[in-house]
Design a protein around this motif. Structure first.
Motif, PDB file in Angstrom:
ATOM      1  N   SER A   7      66.673 -83.140 -41.221  1.00  0.00           N
ATOM      2  CA  SER A   7      67.502 -82.669 -40.110  1.00  0.00           C
ATOM      3  C   SER A   7      68.399 -83.798 -39.628  1.00  0.00           C
ATOM      4  O   SER A   7      68.287 -84.952 -40.069  1.00  0.00           O
ATOM      5  CB  SER A   7      66.629 -82.184 -38.941  1.00  0.00           C
ATOM      6  OG  SER A   7      66.000 -83.281 -38.291  1.00  0.00           O
ATOM      7  N   ASP A   8      69.300 -83.452 -38.706  1.00  0.00           N
ATOM      8  CA  ASP A   8      70.113 -84.442 -37.975  1.00  0.00           C
ATOM      9  C   ASP A   8      70.869 -85.385 -38.902  1.00  0.00           C
ATOM     10  O   ASP A   8      70.785 -86.612 -38.783  1.00  0.00           O
ATOM     11  CB  ASP A   8      69.224 -85.223 -37.002  1.00  0.00           C
ATOM     12  CG  ASP A   8      68.644 -84.339 -35.914  1.00  0.00           C
ATOM     13  OD1 ASP A   8      69.304 -84.174 -34.884  1.00  0.00           O
ATOM     14  OD2 ASP A   8      67.541 -83.781 -36.125  1.00  0.00           O
ATOM     15  N   HIS A 172      65.958 -75.965 -33.637  1.00  0.00           N
ATOM     16  CA  HIS A 172      66.595 -77.202 -33.196  1.00  0.00           C
ATOM     17  C   HIS A 172      66.520 -77.285 -31.680  1.00  0.00           C
ATOM     18  O   HIS A 172      67.136 -76.494 -30.969  1.00  0.00           O
ATOM     19  CB  HIS A 172      68.063 -77.241 -33.646  1.00  0.00           C
ATOM     20  CG  HIS A 172      68.715 -78.575 -33.444  1.00  0.00           C
ATOM     21  ND1 HIS A 172      68.749 -79.547 -34.423  1.00  0.00           N
ATOM     22  CD2 HIS A 172      69.343 -79.112 -32.375  1.00  0.00           C
ATOM     23  CE1 HIS A 172      69.380 -80.610 -33.968  1.00  0.00           C
ATOM     24  NE2 HIS A 172      69.752 -80.374 -32.721  1.00  0.00           N
ATOM     25  N   SER A 174      64.164 -79.391 -28.117  1.00  0.00           N
ATOM     26  CA  SER A 174      63.116 -80.285 -27.610  1.00  0.00           C
ATOM     27  C   SER A 174      61.814 -79.511 -27.450  1.00  0.00           C
ATOM     28  O   SER A 174      61.751 -78.534 -26.703  1.00  0.00           O
ATOM     29  CB  SER A 174      63.538 -80.879 -26.262  1.00  0.00           C
ATOM     30  OG  SER A 174      64.729 -81.623 -26.395  1.00  0.00           O
ATOM     31  N   THR A 189      61.448 -90.082 -27.868  1.00  0.00           N
ATOM     32  CA  THR A 189      62.785 -89.507 -27.842  1.00  0.00           C
ATOM     33  C   THR A 189      63.903 -90.531 -27.999  1.00  0.00           C
ATOM     34  O   THR A 189      65.040 -90.246 -27.658  1.00  0.00           O
ATOM     35  CB  THR A 189      63.004 -88.730 -26.533  1.00  0.00           C
ATOM     36  OG1 THR A 189      62.807 -89.626 -25.425  1.00  0.00           O
ATOM     37  CG2 THR A 189      62.054 -87.564 -26.416  1.00  0.00           C
ATOM     38  N   LEU A 217      61.374 -78.779 -37.217  1.00  0.00           N
ATOM     39  CA  LEU A 217      62.171 -79.089 -36.033  1.00  0.00           C
ATOM     40  C   LEU A 217      63.293 -80.071 -36.335  1.00  0.00           C
ATOM     41  O   LEU A 217      63.177 -80.947 -37.193  1.00  0.00           O
ATOM     42  CB  LEU A 217      61.277 -79.698 -34.946  1.00  0.00           C
ATOM     43  CG  LEU A 217      60.160 -78.827 -34.379  1.00  0.00           C
ATOM     44  CD1 LEU A 217      59.287 -79.642 -33.428  1.00  0.00           C
ATOM     45  CD2 LEU A 217      60.740 -77.613 -33.662  1.00  0.00           C
ATOM     46  N   GLY A 218      64.371 -79.928 -35.582  1.00  0.00           N
ATOM     47  CA  GLY A 218      65.450 -80.893 -35.560  1.00  0.00           C
ATOM     48  C   GLY A 218      65.790 -81.226 -34.126  1.00  0.00           C
ATOM     49  O   GLY A 218      65.400 -80.510 -33.207  1.00  0.00           O
ATOM     50  N   HIS A 219      66.502 -82.322 -33.909  1.00  0.00           N
ATOM     51  CA  HIS A 219      67.040 -82.772 -32.622  1.00  0.00           C
ATOM     52  C   HIS A 219      66.522 -84.144 -32.231  1.00  0.00           C
ATOM     53  O   HIS A 219      67.283 -84.989 -31.805  1.00  0.00           O
ATOM     54  CB  HIS A 219      66.773 -81.775 -31.487  1.00  0.00           C
ATOM     55  CG  HIS A 219      67.447 -82.170 -30.198  1.00  0.00           C
ATOM     56  ND1 HIS A 219      68.789 -82.456 -30.126  1.00  0.00           N
ATOM     57  CD2 HIS A 219      66.963 -82.340 -28.941  1.00  0.00           C
ATOM     58  CE1 HIS A 219      69.103 -82.761 -28.872  1.00  0.00           C
ATOM     59  NE2 HIS A 219      68.019 -82.712 -28.140  1.00  0.00           N
ATOM     60  N   TYR A 232      56.670 -80.164 -36.840  1.00  0.00           N
ATOM     61  CA  TYR A 232      57.115 -81.523 -37.145  1.00  0.00           C
ATOM     62  C   TYR A 232      58.622 -81.704 -36.926  1.00  0.00           C
ATOM     63  O   TYR A 232      59.424 -80.824 -37.245  1.00  0.00           O
ATOM     64  CB  TYR A 232      56.828 -81.867 -38.607  1.00  0.00           C
ATOM     65  CG  TYR A 232      55.379 -82.097 -38.933  1.00  0.00           C
ATOM     66  CD1 TYR A 232      54.843 -83.386 -38.984  1.00  0.00           C
ATOM     67  CD2 TYR A 232      54.532 -81.022 -39.209  1.00  0.00           C
ATOM     68  CE1 TYR A 232      53.509 -83.601 -39.310  1.00  0.00           C
ATOM     69  CE2 TYR A 232      53.191 -81.228 -39.524  1.00  0.00           C
ATOM     70  CZ  TYR A 232      52.690 -82.525 -39.575  1.00  0.00           C
ATOM     71  OH  TYR A 232      51.362 -82.729 -39.887  1.00  0.00           O
ATOM     72  N   TYR A 233      58.958 -82.873 -36.392  1.00  0.00           N
ATOM     73  CA  TYR A 233      60.324 -83.380 -36.482  1.00  0.00           C
ATOM     74  C   TYR A 233      60.405 -84.250 -37.736  1.00  0.00           C
ATOM     75  O   TYR A 233      59.557 -85.131 -37.938  1.00  0.00           O
ATOM     76  CB  TYR A 233      60.678 -84.231 -35.263  1.00  0.00           C
ATOM     77  CG  TYR A 233      60.962 -83.457 -33.999  1.00  0.00           C
ATOM     78  CD1 TYR A 233      62.176 -82.807 -33.826  1.00  0.00           C
ATOM     79  CD2 TYR A 233      60.021 -83.392 -32.974  1.00  0.00           C
ATOM     80  CE1 TYR A 233      62.452 -82.094 -32.669  1.00  0.00           C
ATOM     81  CE2 TYR A 233      60.285 -82.696 -31.814  1.00  0.00           C
ATOM     82  CZ  TYR A 233      61.505 -82.047 -31.660  1.00  0.00           C
ATOM     83  OH  TYR A 233      61.771 -81.334 -30.510  1.00  0.00           O
TER      84      TYR A 233
END
Length: 385
Positions: A7-8, A172, A174, A189, A217-219, A232-233
């Protein structure tokens, strides 16, 4: 099944004005080749494909180049959602054409969230959207927060899914394993510089996603697990801020069944690393040339003349410098007055005196002109507010 989670990407990102596009080209071409050797069943990109809603032509061309290479190299589908940095409509443009090439793009939310089925798994895509967008989408005035909006979309997914299949969500935003005032205390963060709500970040409780077999997850730019579920991020593949200097960058390889989730972290080697370097100015000048993106923290107790320009002779990609040691500052009593009968100094005079106290030199005519123009511009902006 086995899938890749990233991601990101933030294609088109600049770091302190430094263009990163060529670094990104190298990193992502290398990544595509490496992922192909893992032979996954699907590749997931969880938002923030671009760094800005209106990306540059060069950024768009690089994304096009990467998508072409993915479609030619991967023997599996690629699923992509938009993030808060993206323009959802732009990300979703040409979606039907991309699907023919095995790339599934979800740019804007739909009443029935987009689903991509791969083998025995269904992957649900929730592109980033503000609560007002979801409220209008479902025509429900009770949707007021990010939590309300996310819950409503998840409820729609669960009303139609097959619980016997693997159910994955790409999201995407928090997410936190804590609630109330503690929400977000479990999330690292650093690098989160665009908040999802005005004033504070609103964290969605991970419990909203508890029935999914995996949540990609993304962000957040640091790779981490949220809560005790498979949520998971992946983190960003490159360091995009000084605060990320100590973050190892990676992508995730996930082997998933209904009863087991194994996550393997694959490190990503930068073209130019982002580092914080601390030391005395003259010692730093004696080092060998280095092309990493460096943030300098000088331990000197007095300011160094033309410090940044001199550092850049050794470190061409120097980003910034600061002083971390308490300095012996001049006595500013001479620059002000407590005499009520004296005429107070204006801003130009104060800046001129400050500069001379700090450097021992007077402003040059060019500097005087720049100072006058800058103060005039600031005064005009203040009047217009």
């Amino acid at each position: 099944m086995k899938f890749i989670h990233t991601s990101d990407w933030h294609i088109g990102k600049r770091l302190n004005g430094q263009e990163l596009l060529e670094d990104q080209r190298v990193i992502f071409h290398r990544w595509i080749e490496e992922v192909a050797t893992l032979d996954p069943d699907v590749v997931i990109i969880a938002g923030d494909l671009y760094d800005r809603a209106l990306p540059s032509q060069d950024a768009v061309e690089l994304v096009d180049e990467l998508f072409v290479k993915m479609s030619e190299t991967f023997s599996c589908p690629v699923v992509v959602i938009s993030g808060n940095h993206d323009n959802g409509k732009r990300v979703g443009y040409g979606g039907y054409f991309f699907e023919r090439q095995g790339i599934y793009m979800a740019g804007t939310p739909q009443p029935q969230p987009k689903k991509v089925s791969v083998k025995d798994a269904d992957i649900y895509l929730l592109p980033f959207a503000y609560p007002a967008t979801i409220r209008a989408l479902y025509q429900e005035d009770t949707i007021k927060t990010v939590i309300d909006a996310t819950k409503r979309q998840v409820e729609t997914i669960k009303s139609n899914w097959d619980p016997e299949r693997l159910n994955l969500l790409v999201y995407h935003g928090s997410v936190s394993g804590q609630r109330g005032e503690e929400a977000g205390s479990d999330v690292e963060t650093a690098g989160l510089h665009h908040l999802l709500s005005i004033g504070t970040v609103e964290f969605v409780p991970v419990s909203v996603f508890k029935e999914f077999d995996y949540v990609a997850l993304g962000h957040i730019h640091r790779a981490q697990q949220i809560g005790e579920v498979a949520c998971y991020y992946s983190g960003s593949p490159m360091k995009y801020a000084k605060q990320e200097a100590n973050q190892p960058k990676q992508y995730l390889e996930v082997d998933l069944t209904k009863t087991h989730c194994q996550v393997t972290h694959h490190p990503i080697t930068p073209v130019h690393d982002v580092r914080i370097v601390q030391g005395a100015f003259h010692e730093l000048l004696q080092a060998s040339p280095c092309y990493d993106y460096l943030y300098f923290e000088l331990t000197d107790t007095t300011p160094q003349e033309e410090a940044m320009s001199r550092l850049r002779q050794v470190y061409p990609n120097a980003m910034s410098l600061s002083y971390v040691t308490t300095m012996a500052l001049p006595d500013f009593q001479e620059m002000t007055t407590t005499d009520e009968t004296a005429t107070p100094k204006n801003m130009t005079e104060l800046y001129r005196d400050f500069y001379q106290q700090m450097t021992g030199e007077a402003l040059s005519p060019v500097q005087e002109e720049l100072l006058t123009e800058t103060l005039a511009t600031l005064a005009q902006e203040e009047r217009e507010q």
